[in-house]
Structure formats: C-alpha cells, structure tokens
Design an enzyme around this catalytic site. Sequence first.
Site, PDB file in Angstrom:
ATOM      1  N   TYR A 177       5.961   8.222  21.794  1.00 26.51           N
ATOM      2  CA  TYR A 177       6.983   8.629  22.771  1.00 26.51           C
ATOM      3  C   TYR A 177       8.377   8.707  22.153  1.00 26.51           C
ATOM      4  O   TYR A 177       9.059   9.729  22.261  1.00 26.51           O
ATOM      5  CB  TYR A 177       6.999   7.669  23.956  1.00 26.51           C
ATOM      6  N   LYS A 205      10.896  12.140  21.623  1.00 25.20           N
ATOM      7  CA  LYS A 205      12.213  12.434  22.178  1.00 25.20           C
ATOM      8  C   LYS A 205      13.211  12.799  21.074  1.00 25.20           C
ATOM      9  O   LYS A 205      14.123  13.603  21.290  1.00 25.20           O
ATOM     10  CB  LYS A 205      12.711  11.233  22.992  1.00 25.20           C
TER      11      LYS A 205
END
Length: 251
Positions: free
Chosen positions: A173, A177
């Site tokens: 994750y 980003k």
Amino acid sequence: MSTNRIALVTGANQGMGKQIARELAADGLTVFVGSRDLVRGEAAAAEIGGDATALQLDVTDATSIAAAAERIRAEAGRLDVLINNAAISTTRAGERDLAGMIASAKPSRASLDEVRAVWEVNVFGPLAVYQAMLPLLRRSPDARIVNVSSAVASLTLVADPAMSFHATYEPVYAASKTGLNAMTMAMMIELEETDIKVNLVSPGFAKTALVNFEGTDSVEDSVREVVRVARLGPSGPAGTFTTWEGQPLPW
C-alpha cells in the site's frame, strides 16, 4: 448539457469517497458516484441525494472505464472535477488486523501477486481513468483533477527515522501511494501549460475499511482537504501536494 459543475468521484460508494461525493452534491454539483458494484453505488447515490448519480466504474477494467467516460459524455458533455479516490490496502479479505497487514507486507514477505493487485487499483487505475476522462476535462472552462494520496507516500518523510511511519513503510500500500505521487507529477507536467489544474492531497487517517477502521480521524474530518481543493476556482493553485488547510507536504 448541464449548467451545474460536473464531478466524478471514484470509489464513492463508501468511506471517504462517499463523503466527498456527499459534500460536492451539497454544493450543487452534479456528481457521478463511481462504484465497482453498481448496486452499492445506487444505494450510496440515493443516500447522498442532490444531483448524485451512480456510475459503474471499475478502475482496473478498461471496458468499464470507457463505458463510464461515454456515459458522462452523453449525459453531461464534459467533466469539471475528477477525484481519483478509489484505493485498496490489501487483497486479503480475511485480514482484520492493521498491524498484521503491515507485518505481512514487509519487502521480504510481501506477496508479489498482492503487490500487483494493489498497484493495479492505486497506481494504474488513476492513470487509466485520467486518460479516459481527459477529453471530457478539456471541454471544461475550469477543470481540476484531485488525486487522493497519503503522507506515507512521501519519500522525504518516510526516510526520516524519527517519523512514526518510517518503520512501517512497505511495498504494497505505502509504496503504491508513492507510485501514485509519481503518476500525479507526470500529469502535472503534461498539463502545466493548460487550464486543467492537477493537485495531490493527503487526507486524514480515516476510520474506514481501508485500514480496518483503525484510523484516528472521522471520515468528515479526513476529507476536508480533498473537498477544499476540489472547490478551488480557476485562480486556485495547481501542482501542489497538501494536507489540511493547504499545508504543503514534501514529495
């Protein structure tokens, strides 16, 4: 063609996306509530009220994206605000513990299949939606793209051992980003000589399904910067990466 401003929010059937759509609809915008599951999107749009309409949109499916762009073109003729909000943190539906998710996502242990799946949504999804919606954004006299990132995406911040999330940075994750930030920079550079504004925002740490509801901020508080930037007019800045009240974040 609608005289209202036209907005698309991806991943808007729940969590932050739904709250963003709610606030934009309350401002009088025509809001397309992007949802991978149309039934859930319809339920969210009905709850949001105003001029909110469910739109089937799977950011990993080229056919779905193309159909969504065509529907916006046919019904609205243009797009004024694109908010790339859709994101996932894991593909493990049974994973209920945030600390466990982070531990299993360490570089030495992360499943490459999961890395690919999360990046497909969080990095390649916004790029695919951008490519499909750009012709509609070009039809707007005041278009703005807001990509929803995270402070954990900042390589400058995460490289500092004193930062609270330094030890938890992982390739699933968090790094996705960072990848979104890179995609956003490319969009900013491509459009910097046009009237289309591109901004990157880090919302609050929201209590949503993305983090097993272990966040520290309410959804309403978490989306404040996203909505503030989405409301900026043609004289508002572009090329920024900010958190609440326009506070700049390092890339």
